[in-house]
Write a protein that holds these residues in place. Sequence first.
Motif: not given
Ligand SMILES: [Zn+2]
Length: 167
Positions: A3, A6, A8, A31, A34
């Motif tokens: 992502c 964030c 991730h 994502c 988030c």
């Molecule tokens: Zn994210």
Amino acid sequence: MRCPFCAHDDSQVKDSRPTEDNAAIRRRRQCAHCGARFTTFERVQLREVTVVKSGGDGKAARREPFERRKLEQSISLACRKRDVAPERIDQLVSGIQRQVETAGEAEIPSSRIGEMVMDGLRQIDSVAYIRFASVYRDFSEARDFEEFASTVQEAAQAEATGGPASG
Ligand SMILES: [Zn+2]
């Protein structure tokens, strides 16, 4: 795919379809962490090209592989919060990538790619163009940047008044 918001490590593909010109697959992702949505494009890479950044001041030149992702990042950054469609950015990136990969050279100076980006951004969004140019040209003084910005503004005004009347 990580992502971009964030960082991730996992995102889900929500939608997947070919682009209009059939040269790429466009994927809408979300994502898992988030919930942010973003778009990725899968496309053919024609050949490996090395980008050469001149060192200057007697420093050695640096070489790194040409990466579409990096080009796309810097252009997206310049267009941040501007009214520029992701497809427009993708077209510009694709155009530059095609030029780089079909130039027949194994190496290309980073300055040449910078010029291509500026040529493209100038036609898309003047603010994005100034942002990119200010970073790219590495203005040392704020005054340089202001002069440059006013030059662009004057050019835009001349274009607006000199062009055919709309309506
Ligand atoms: Zn994210």
